[in-house]
Design an enzyme around this catalytic site. Structure first.
Site, mmCIF file in Angstrom:
data_model
loop_
_atom_site.group_PDB
_atom_site.id
_atom_site.type_symbol
_atom_site.label_atom_id
_atom_site.label_comp_id
_atom_site.label_asym_id
_atom_site.label_seq_id
_atom_site.Cartn_x
_atom_site.Cartn_y
_atom_site.Cartn_z
ATOM 1 N N LYS A 80 0.846 -1.196 0.000
ATOM 2 C CA LYS A 80 0.000 0.000 0.000
ATOM 3 C C LYS A 80 0.884 1.250 0.000
ATOM 4 C CE LYS A 80 -3.974 1.992 2.483
ATOM 5 N NZ LYS A 80 -4.825 1.897 3.679
ATOM 6 N N SER A 155 -9.792 2.142 2.463
ATOM 7 C CA SER A 155 -8.902 2.881 1.592
ATOM 8 C C SER A 155 -7.916 1.997 0.830
ATOM 9 C CB SER A 155 -8.112 3.906 2.406
ATOM 10 O OG SER A 155 -7.270 3.254 3.345
ATOM 11 N N SER A 179 -9.854 -0.257 6.680
ATOM 12 C CA SER A 179 -9.254 -0.186 5.341
ATOM 13 C C SER A 179 -8.535 -1.440 4.865
ATOM 14 C CB SER A 179 -8.299 0.994 5.266
ATOM 15 O OG SER A 179 -9.049 2.175 5.169
#
Ligand code: GLN
Length: 501
Positions: A80, A155, A179
């Site tokens: 990420k 997210s 997330s």
């Protein structure tokens, strides 16, 4: 397309150990896959082709030299874009950090590298991890591989979509309010939020420091557990890191036994507002666990209904403070620096241009909640609610070993559906947020497809602080039992992606 991309991390590791495939071949197969499908999925913001191949070659060399390697050495991973990697562009999905190359590795990244895990690149995310769909990314939306017209969650939608598109067998996410778990649920993959403090925040671009937790994402429970073991454990560079041994997550995933385990179904997380197909798959999974010998009872957590409002005071408060460092002086973007403008003017112009609408909304909310005269009424009150939610968990865990609920009220929604309705967007996180506020361990495991839309449903398991092993025990048992019904993991039911070359 090479069948190496369909393998689990465990299978890839076996292929490398037996000499049937090299780390370079495996890495190349995944890079080819990214080249073929990422135009449609957009899971990656940056692909580090050279770096990944060099890491893979180093693993192959060590293996040839007879060095003892860890179980994930040579296995590719998607990272990420909120974690720093030395010399590799890191944006946190924001224009504010466009072009920034961090000069150091996050602790999580250091540990991945030490374990020989091959980092393929950085994945898309909502700007500064604020969002539930990746639509708040400054670099375009990620598409859900199950249905390209739908969002993959957020997210960390890029990380989960990379798994579901077979672009990587492993990924790293961060979970501040869901997330990791919500995108896991929406893409039919496994997403684990470790206990807060169980994984290091050093090198994680902070959203809300009292909630942020990096964690593993994978297509199987055992793969996630192996990754969990690599990244977890005490780090003196993070002042809230827990100095205790890492829970035995790999053993638990292998044991995968729920006989005699006491499971509490959270009464407040279901009913009105929940999609019937989500509830149906959830209750079937609970039935299945009962058949496997778990003792299931209903448990009430009366303060969970206040989790969302408390979170949306605490998170913006911490975020507004953490994001103050983006002042045009230290990192990334600088606008209006013409020699005439004052520093304050440059700062204002930069923040105006560099932050997206959701980030600005939260900075304003947080600044207001922290302002003198309102602090006690908003931030102070939210902290009290946080304590009540933690007490709900403590009381529940006197009765049961783990709590369960659907991971999300609905399946993945259509791109564009909720962009203009922040409250509808926030409601995605009803089930996931209580564990963040209390610092508990929690995870989402695939439990089937909803009848209405054929999209994945996530089964949410919550466990006490530093009992992350219990998550894997339940997830492993569920996965094994469902694999018998389905003839494989849920992901094997995903439609084939159109390959562009
Ligand atoms: N949807 C949550 C939010 O927007 C998720 C945050 C997170 O876990 N990074 O705040």
């Amino acid at each position: 397309m090479s069948d190496l991309i369909r393998k689990t991390a465990v299978e890839l590791s076996e292929l490398m150990a037996s000499g049937e495939a090299s780390a370079v071949e495996i890495t190349q197969a995944h890079l080819d896959r990214i080249g073929a499908v990422d135009g449609a999925v957009h899971a990656f913001l940056h692909v580090d082709t050279e770096g990944a191949l060099a890491q893979a070659a180093a693993v192959d060399q060590k293996r040839a030299a007879g060095e003892k390697l860890g179980p994930l050495a040579g296995v590719p991973l998607a990272l990420k874009d909120v974690l720093t990697q030395d010399g590799v562009p890191t944006t946190a999905g924001s224009k504010m950090l466009e072009g920034w190359k961090p000069p150091y590795d996050a602790t999580v990244v250091q540990r991945l590298k030490a374990a020989g895990v091959v980092i393929l690149g950085k994945t898309n995310m909502d700007e500064f991890a604020m969002g539930s769909s990746t639509e708040n990314s400054a670099y375009g939306t990620t598409h859900n591989p199950w249905d390209l017209n739908r969002i993959p969650g957020g997210s960390g939608g890029g990380s989960s979509a990379a798994l579901a598109a077979y672009e990587a067998p492993l990924a790293i996410g961060t979970d501040t309010g869901g997330s990791i778990r919500q995108p896991g649920a929406f893409t039919g993959t496994v997403g684990v939020k470790p206990t807060y403090g169980g994984t290091s925040r050093y090198g994680l671009i902070a959203l809300a420091s009292s909630l942020d937790t990096p964690g593993p994402c994978a297509r199987t429970t055992l793969d996630a557990a192996l990754l969990h073991e690599v990244i977890a454990g005490h780090d003196p560079m993070d002042s809230t890191s827990i100095n205790q041994p890492v829970p035995a997550v790999v053993d638990a995933a292998r044991r995968a036994d729920v006989a005699g385990l006491r499971i509490g179904v959270v009464k407040e997380l279901g009913g009105e507002g929940y999609q019937p197909g989500v509830e149906a798959r959830f209750h079937e999974a609970v039935e299945l666990l009962t058949k496997l010998g778990a003792e299931v009872v209903e448990v009430s957590c009366p303060h969970f209904e206040y989790a969302l409002p408390a979170y949306y005071l605490i998170l913006p408060s911490e975020a507004s403070s953490n994001l103050a460092k983006f002042d045009a002086m230290r990192y990334g973007l600088r606008v209006g620096d013409d020699g005439e403008n004052s520093a304050e003017k440059v700062m204002n112009l930069t923040r105006e241009a560099g932050f997206g609408a959701e980030v600005k909304r939260r900075i304003m909310l947080g600044t207001h909640a922290l302002s003198s005269g309102y602090y006690d009424a908003y931030y102070g009150q939210a902290q009290k609610v946080r304590t009540l939610i933690a007490r709900d968990f403590t009381k529940a865990y006197e009765q049961v070993d783990v709590l369960v609920s659907p991971a999300t009220p609905t399946t993945a929604f259509a791109i564009g559906d909720r962009v203009n309705d922040p409250i509808a967007m926030y409601k995605n996180d009803l089930c996931t947020i209580p564990s963040n506020l209390a610092g508990n361990a929690a995870a989402s495991f695939p439990c089937g497809l909803a009848d209405e839309d054929g999209l994945p449903v996530g089964f949410h398991v919550m466990a006490p602080v530093m009992r992350d092993d219990l998550l894997y025990q339940v997830g492993g048992a569920l996965e094994a039992a469902l694999a018998e019904q389905w003839g494989g993991v849920l992901m094997s039911k995903a439609p084939e992606l159109e390959v562009s070359r």
